[in-house]
Design a protein around this motif. Structure first.
Motif, short mmCIF file in Angstrom:
data_model
loop_
_atom_site.label_atom_id
_atom_site.label_comp_id
_atom_site.label_asym_id
_atom_site.label_seq_id
_atom_site.Cartn_x
_atom_site.Cartn_y
_atom_site.Cartn_z
N GLU A 284 0.82 -1.21 0.00
CA GLU A 284 0.00 0.00 0.00
C GLU A 284 0.86 1.27 0.00
OE1 GLU A 284 -0.20 -2.40 2.27
OE2 GLU A 284 -1.98 -3.47 1.57
N VAL A 285 0.38 2.26 -0.74
CA VAL A 285 1.04 3.56 -0.81
C VAL A 285 0.10 4.58 -0.18
CG1 VAL A 285 1.98 5.34 -2.32
CG2 VAL A 285 2.28 2.93 -2.91
N ARG A 286 0.61 5.36 0.75
CA ARG A 286 -0.23 6.32 1.46
C ARG A 286 -0.72 7.44 0.54
NH1 ARG A 286 2.65 8.35 6.79
NH2 ARG A 286 4.34 8.78 5.33
N HIS A 287 -1.99 7.74 0.67
CA HIS A 287 -2.61 8.87 -0.05
C HIS A 287 -2.48 8.75 -1.57
CE1 HIS A 287 -2.70 10.41 3.99
NE2 HIS A 287 -1.41 10.58 4.03
N GLY A 288 -2.23 7.54 -2.05
CA GLY A 288 -2.11 7.34 -3.50
C GLY A 288 -0.89 7.98 -4.13
N ARG A 289 0.08 8.37 -3.29
CA ARG A 289 1.27 9.05 -3.83
C ARG A 289 2.33 8.04 -4.23
NH1 ARG A 289 2.24 14.16 -3.69
NH2 ARG A 289 4.48 13.84 -3.41
N GLY A 290 2.06 7.33 -5.32
CA GLY A 290 3.02 6.36 -5.80
C GLY A 290 2.34 5.20 -6.50
N ILE A 291 3.15 4.24 -6.89
CA ILE A 291 2.70 3.07 -7.64
C ILE A 291 2.90 1.84 -6.77
CG2 ILE A 291 3.09 1.68 -9.71
CD1 ILE A 291 4.28 4.32 -10.94
N SER A 292 1.85 1.06 -6.62
CA SER A 292 1.88 -0.12 -5.76
C SER A 292 1.96 -1.38 -6.61
CB SER A 292 0.62 -0.15 -4.89
OG SER A 292 0.54 -1.38 -4.18
N LEU A 293 3.00 -2.19 -6.37
CA LEU A 293 3.18 -3.45 -7.09
C LEU A 293 3.30 -4.59 -6.08
CD1 LEU A 293 5.77 -2.36 -9.83
CD2 LEU A 293 3.30 -2.63 -10.09
N PRO A 294 2.22 -5.33 -5.83
CA PRO A 294 2.26 -6.45 -4.88
C PRO A 294 2.89 -7.69 -5.50
CG PRO A 294 0.04 -6.21 -5.75
CD PRO A 294 0.84 -5.09 -6.33
N MET A 295 4.19 -7.61 -5.77
CA MET A 295 4.93 -8.67 -6.47
C MET A 295 6.28 -8.90 -5.82
SD MET A 295 4.30 -7.25 -10.37
CE MET A 295 5.12 -8.66 -11.14
N PRO A 296 6.86 -10.08 -6.03
CA PRO A 296 8.26 -10.29 -5.62
C PRO A 296 9.20 -9.40 -6.43
CG PRO A 296 7.15 -12.38 -6.06
CD PRO A 296 6.26 -11.30 -6.59
N ALA A 297 10.38 -9.17 -5.89
CA ALA A 297 11.31 -8.23 -6.50
C ALA A 297 11.71 -8.61 -7.91
CB ALA A 297 12.55 -8.10 -5.62
N ALA A 298 12.20 -9.81 -8.11
CA ALA A 298 12.74 -10.19 -9.42
C ALA A 298 11.67 -10.13 -10.51
CB ALA A 298 13.35 -11.60 -9.36
N ALA A 299 10.47 -10.60 -10.21
CA ALA A 299 9.40 -10.60 -11.20
C ALA A 299 8.97 -9.18 -11.55
CB ALA A 299 8.20 -11.38 -10.67
N ALA A 300 8.83 -8.33 -10.55
CA ALA A 300 8.41 -6.95 -10.80
C ALA A 300 9.44 -6.21 -11.64
CB ALA A 300 8.18 -6.23 -9.48
N LEU A 301 10.70 -6.35 -11.31
CA LEU A 301 11.74 -5.64 -12.05
C LEU A 301 11.85 -6.14 -13.48
CD1 LEU A 301 14.42 -5.46 -9.21
CD2 LEU A 301 13.05 -3.56 -10.12
N ALA A 302 11.68 -7.45 -13.68
CA ALA A 302 11.71 -8.01 -15.04
C ALA A 302 10.54 -7.47 -15.87
CB ALA A 302 11.65 -9.52 -14.97
N GLU A 303 9.37 -7.36 -15.27
CA GLU A 303 8.19 -6.84 -15.97
C GLU A 303 8.38 -5.37 -16.36
OE1 GLU A 303 5.56 -8.19 -17.14
OE2 GLU A 303 5.28 -10.11 -16.15
N ILE A 304 8.92 -4.61 -15.45
CA ILE A 304 9.16 -3.18 -15.74
C ILE A 304 10.18 -3.04 -16.87
CG2 ILE A 304 10.06 -1.02 -14.82
CD1 ILE A 304 9.01 -1.92 -12.06
N GLN A 305 11.27 -3.80 -16.77
CA GLN A 305 12.31 -3.73 -17.80
C GLN A 305 11.78 -4.14 -19.17
OE1 GLN A 305 15.65 -2.56 -17.37
NE2 GLN A 305 15.36 -2.52 -19.58
N ALA A 306 10.94 -5.18 -19.21
CA ALA A 306 10.37 -5.61 -20.49
C ALA A 306 9.55 -4.51 -21.13
CB ALA A 306 9.52 -6.85 -20.26
N ARG A 307 8.83 -3.74 -20.31
CA ARG A 307 8.02 -2.65 -20.84
C ARG A 307 8.88 -1.49 -21.32
NH1 ARG A 307 4.78 -5.65 -17.94
NH2 ARG A 307 2.49 -5.50 -18.19
N ILE A 308 9.97 -1.23 -20.62
CA ILE A 308 10.89 -0.17 -21.06
C ILE A 308 11.52 -0.54 -22.40
CG2 ILE A 308 13.08 0.97 -20.52
CD1 ILE A 308 12.34 0.77 -17.55
N ASN A 309 11.83 -1.82 -22.58
CA ASN A 309 12.50 -2.28 -23.82
C ASN A 309 11.54 -2.41 -25.00
OD1 ASN A 309 14.91 -2.49 -22.44
ND2 ASN A 309 14.70 -4.68 -22.04
N SER A 310 10.24 -2.49 -24.71
CA SER A 310 9.29 -2.74 -25.81
C SER A 310 8.99 -1.47 -26.62
CB SER A 310 7.99 -3.29 -25.24
OG SER A 310 7.37 -2.33 -24.40
#
Length: 265
Positions: A239-265
């Motif tokens: 959870e992110v307080r007051h909606g000030r941010g992006i919430s990703l309820p994921m393990p570290a490696a999976a979340a970072l891989a997903e973000i990187q894939a989107r940056i590369n696409s």
């Protein structure tokens, strides 16, 4: 979740600088225990369950005076574990982003992954100090401590201070610790603060930082206050307080891989 991952990728891709704020959850995908709760700690260390000892009780500097074999059994085992653990693929993603690091972890995983100037706010198990302490500097933990796996107690010679010969201990901030030598850690934390003040369009990626010891979460929220670019990666407490941010309820490696894939696409 797709929309949040897209937002995270956009925040990183357009950032002027990236800061990673990491707690114990960062190392879970590398196979490291996060010591979350007594049951989690005992699953990682069954001998301590038989003894009825909790993490908070073992991570107490008083044991280095009262029962040094118990103290070094705990920290010597962790030192050997951290030396041989291979950082997961998410570390490489962060390294490619050119991120700076603020962490409460003492395991040295960021350095193993190739990072420099890591701000370790609670110190490092890979450095030692005098238990007295007789001096204010620290030195590399070039020691091997033999451990009895049944009792989790150290056997044989224990590390000593090269100046006065007193027992040495890891340069880690423990519970109720008034003997910790903070100089090494504080100098890097101060350098990071200067870098952060000069950074423009800073994106903050907080990973695996819980609320029980909120040091990392508070630092991440403070660092992202001006830009509003906070990405909180946490499968248990996203959870992110007051909606000030992006919430990703994921393990570290999976979340970072997903973000990187989107940056590369």
């Amino acid at each position: 979740m797709t929309a949040e991952l897209d937002r995270a990728a956009e925040a990183i891709a357009t950032a002027g600088a990236v800061l990673v704020c990491a707690g114990a959850g960062m190392g879970v995908d590398s196979g490291l225990p996060d010591f979350r709760g007594t049951e989690g700690f005992w699953r990682a260390y069954p001998p301590y369950q038989r003894l009825g000892l909790r993490f908070e009780e073992l991570a107490d500097p008083v044991h280095f005076a009262d029962d040094p074999e118990l103290a070094w059994g705990f920290y010597g085992h962790r030192l050997a574990l951290y030396r041989t653990t291979v950082p997961h693929t998410g570390f490489k993603v962060l390294l490619d982003w050119g991120a700076r690091v603020f962490t409460s972890n003492v395991d040295g995983q960021f350095q193993l992954a190739g990072f420099t100037d890591v701000a370790e706010v609670h110190g490092s198990i890979h450095h030692l100090q005098c238990t007295l302490p007789c001096r204010s500097d620290v030195w590399a933990a070039e020691v091997d401590v033999a451990i009895d796996p049944e009792t989790m107690r150290a056997v044989g010679e224990l590390p000593a201070c090269p100046t006065c010969g007193a027992l040495a201990r890891p340069n880690i901030l423990m519970f109720g610790d008034s003997w910790w030598v903070p100089d090494r850690s504080q100098s890097v934390v101060d350098d990071l603060a200067r870098w952060r003040r000069a950074a423009r369009d800073l994106a903050v990626v907080e990973i695996g930082a819980g609320q029980a010891v909120p040091t990392v979460r508070r630092y991440a929220e403070l660092a992202s206050a001006a830009s509003g670019r906070l990405i909180r990666i946490n499968p248990r407490e996203p959870e992110v307080r007051h909606g000030r941010g992006i919430s990703l309820p994921m393990p570290a490696a999976a979340a970072l891989a997903e973000i990187q894939a989107r940056i590369n696409s």
